[in-house]
Motif scaffolding. Structure first.
Motif, PDB file in Angstrom:
ATOM      1  N   GLU A 167       0.831  -1.198   0.000  1.00 53.78           N
ATOM      2  CA  GLU A 167       0.000   0.000   0.000  1.00 53.78           C
ATOM      3  C   GLU A 167       0.871   1.255   0.000  1.00 53.78           C
ATOM      4  OE1 GLU A 167      -4.085   1.348   2.276  1.00 53.78           O
ATOM      5  OE2 GLU A 167      -2.531   0.379   3.465  1.00 53.78           O
ATOM      6  N   ILE A 168       0.404   2.313  -0.666  1.00 50.96           N
ATOM      7  CA  ILE A 168       1.074   3.612  -0.626  1.00 50.96           C
ATOM      8  C   ILE A 168       0.132   4.579   0.081  1.00 50.96           C
ATOM      9  CG2 ILE A 168       2.170   5.464  -1.916  1.00 50.96           C
ATOM     10  CD1 ILE A 168       2.555   3.560  -4.234  1.00 50.96           C
TER      11      ILE A 168
ATOM     12  N   THR B   6       9.549  -3.046  -6.581  1.00 54.62           N
ATOM     13  CA  THR B   6       9.827  -3.547  -5.234  1.00 54.62           C
ATOM     14  C   THR B   6       8.575  -3.986  -4.490  1.00 54.62           C
ATOM     15  OG1 THR B   6       9.608  -1.353  -4.200  1.00 54.62           O
ATOM     16  CG2 THR B   6      11.780  -1.964  -5.086  1.00 54.62           C
ATOM     17  N   ARG B   7       7.453  -3.283  -4.739  1.00 49.08           N
ATOM     18  CA  ARG B   7       6.183  -3.531  -4.049  1.00 49.08           C
ATOM     19  C   ARG B   7       6.317  -3.378  -2.534  1.00 49.08           C
ATOM     20  NH1 ARG B   7       1.693  -3.223  -7.417  1.00 49.08           N
ATOM     21  NH2 ARG B   7       2.388  -3.836  -9.482  1.00 49.08           N
ATOM     22  N   SER B   8       7.237  -2.549  -2.086  1.00 47.69           N
ATOM     23  CA  SER B   8       7.293  -2.212  -0.664  1.00 47.69           C
ATOM     24  C   SER B   8       6.071  -1.377  -0.303  1.00 47.69           C
ATOM     25  CB  SER B   8       8.556  -1.394  -0.351  1.00 47.69           C
ATOM     26  OG  SER B   8       9.730  -2.098  -0.668  1.00 47.69           O
ATOM     27  N   ALA B   9       5.575  -1.521   0.912  1.00 48.51           N
ATOM     28  CA  ALA B   9       4.588  -0.566   1.404  1.00 48.51           C
ATOM     29  C   ALA B   9       5.293   0.771   1.612  1.00 48.51           C
ATOM     30  CB  ALA B   9       3.982  -1.053   2.710  1.00 48.51           C
TER      31      ALA B   9
ATOM     32  N   PRO C  58      13.480  -3.113   1.678  1.00 51.15           N
ATOM     33  CA  PRO C  58      12.606  -3.024   2.856  1.00 51.15           C
ATOM     34  C   PRO C  58      11.162  -3.428   2.551  1.00 51.15           C
ATOM     35  CG  PRO C  58      12.919  -0.849   1.895  1.00 51.15           C
ATOM     36  CD  PRO C  58      13.839  -1.782   1.154  1.00 51.15           C
ATOM     37  N   LYS C  59      10.477  -3.913   3.583  1.00 54.21           N
ATOM     38  CA  LYS C  59       9.048  -4.161   3.474  1.00 54.21           C
ATOM     39  C   LYS C  59       8.260  -2.862   3.596  1.00 54.21           C
ATOM     40  CE  LYS C  59       9.132  -8.873   5.379  1.00 54.21           C
ATOM     41  NZ  LYS C  59       8.681  -9.724   6.518  1.00 54.21           N
ATOM     42  N   LEU C  60       8.847  -1.893   4.320  1.00 58.56           N
ATOM     43  CA  LEU C  60       8.187  -0.616   4.568  1.00 58.56           C
ATOM     44  C   LEU C  60       9.168   0.515   4.307  1.00 58.56           C
ATOM     45  CD1 LEU C  60       5.733   0.989   5.681  1.00 58.56           C
ATOM     46  CD2 LEU C  60       6.718   0.690   7.960  1.00 58.56           C
ATOM     47  N   LEU C  61       8.783   1.431   3.408  1.00 57.20           N
ATOM     48  CA  LEU C  61       9.595   2.598   3.080  1.00 57.20           C
ATOM     49  C   LEU C  61       8.880   3.835   3.590  1.00 57.20           C
ATOM     50  CD1 LEU C  61      11.983   3.940   1.588  1.00 57.20           C
ATOM     51  CD2 LEU C  61      10.587   3.904  -0.492  1.00 57.20           C
ATOM     52  N   LEU C  62       9.550   4.620   4.414  1.00 57.95           N
ATOM     53  CA  LEU C  62       8.982   5.815   5.024  1.00 57.95           C
ATOM     54  C   LEU C  62       9.674   7.050   4.456  1.00 57.95           C
ATOM     55  CD1 LEU C  62       8.991   4.499   8.709  1.00 57.95           C
ATOM     56  CD2 LEU C  62       7.071   4.464   7.092  1.00 57.95           C
ATOM     57  N   LEU C  63       8.878   7.989   3.944  1.00 57.76           N
ATOM     58  CA  LEU C  63       9.407   9.202   3.309  1.00 57.76           C
ATOM     59  C   LEU C  63       8.857  10.420   4.038  1.00 57.76           C
ATOM     60  CD1 LEU C  63       8.680   8.172  -0.416  1.00 57.76           C
ATOM     61  CD2 LEU C  63      10.768   7.743   0.889  1.00 57.76           C
TER      62      LEU C  63
END
Length: 245
Positions: free
Chosen positions: A30-31, A175-178, A144-149
């Motif tokens: 999810e984004i 990548t399909r990372s969240a 990563p499973k989760l990318l935070l920006l």
């Protein structure tokens, strides 16, 4: 599948409550965009998801394995004495990967963000947009499973912002990372996210949660579609109501 979650989270500082209560779940792939006025706790929520802060009350669920959560801040935070390659390889080397293997992975990550050929450049030799691409490559190199920006494009001009927004979505398709990102820009939020979460004035709470219809990455002229305009207006209205709350 839930990758990360805030559940009835509150954060208190000496000056008073900064956030909460807030409950938010982030699904796999999810984004999610977090928008809201300055001081509403957007970055605090992101820091909780990153494990850089602990809640006063409530619980935080996040990917805790090494490299499973990556953060990109507003400033690229690159080591000025290291090359682009060495900056990107750093988290892998710190995790114990042999240098040659880490550098090869760093070169591949730089190529993915459009910086093949700039591996030896130092941060001072890079434009603002290029430096942010290096920061993105460093975040992505650990898969990563989760990318935070955290407002990663705030200091960039509009043309560069739009180009990097498309680059992030293209990378996401691979990548399909969240992804969870903080922005003050409503149109940027609606363009990049599959879901926009609106936060109201501090102590920050969620005052709106909007699904964004349409394919990701976005097709050309997506910003001109009726769906985009309607969602942007709905988010703007919720944001105005949150400021007035």
């Amino acid at each position: 599948m839930t990758v990360a979650a805030l559940r009835d989270v509150e954060v208190d500082y000496d000056r008073g409550r900064a956030l909460g209560p807030v409950s938010l779940e982030i699904g796999a792939q999810e984004i999610v965009a977090l928008v809201g006025p300055s001081g509403c706790g957007k970055s605090t929520a992101l820091r909780l998801l990153a494990g850089l802060e602990t809640p006063t009350r409530g619980t935080v669920r996040r990917a805790t394995g090494r490299g499973e959560t990556a953060v990109v801040f507003q400033a690229p935070t690159l080591a000025p004495w290291l090359s682009a390659r060495a900056n990107v390889a750093l988290p892998l080397e710190l995790a114990g990967m042999p240098r040659a293997e880490a550098c090869a992975a760093a070169d591949a990550a730089l190529a993915r963000v459009g910086l093949a050929g700039a591996e030896a450049a130092r941060p001072a030799q890079l434009s603002g947009g290029m430096a942010m691409r290096v920061s993105l490559a460093r975040a992505l190199v650990t898969e990563p499973k989760l990318l935070l920006l955290d407002e990663p494009f705030a200091a960039l001009d509009e043309i560069t912002r739009r180009a990097l927004a498309d680059d992030v979505l293209t990378l996401w398709a691979t990548t399909r990372s969240a992804i969870v990102f903080v922005t003050h820009n409503v149109e940027e939020a609606v363009y990049m996210a599959s879901r926009v979460v609106v936060m109201g004035c501090g102590p920050g709470t969620i005052v709106g949660d909007f699904a964004v219809e349409g394919p990701l990455p976005r097709p050309p002229q997506f910003r001109t579609t009726p769906g985009f305009r309607t969602t942007a207006e709905a988010v703007s209205t919720a944001l105005a109501q949150g400021v007035g709350a």
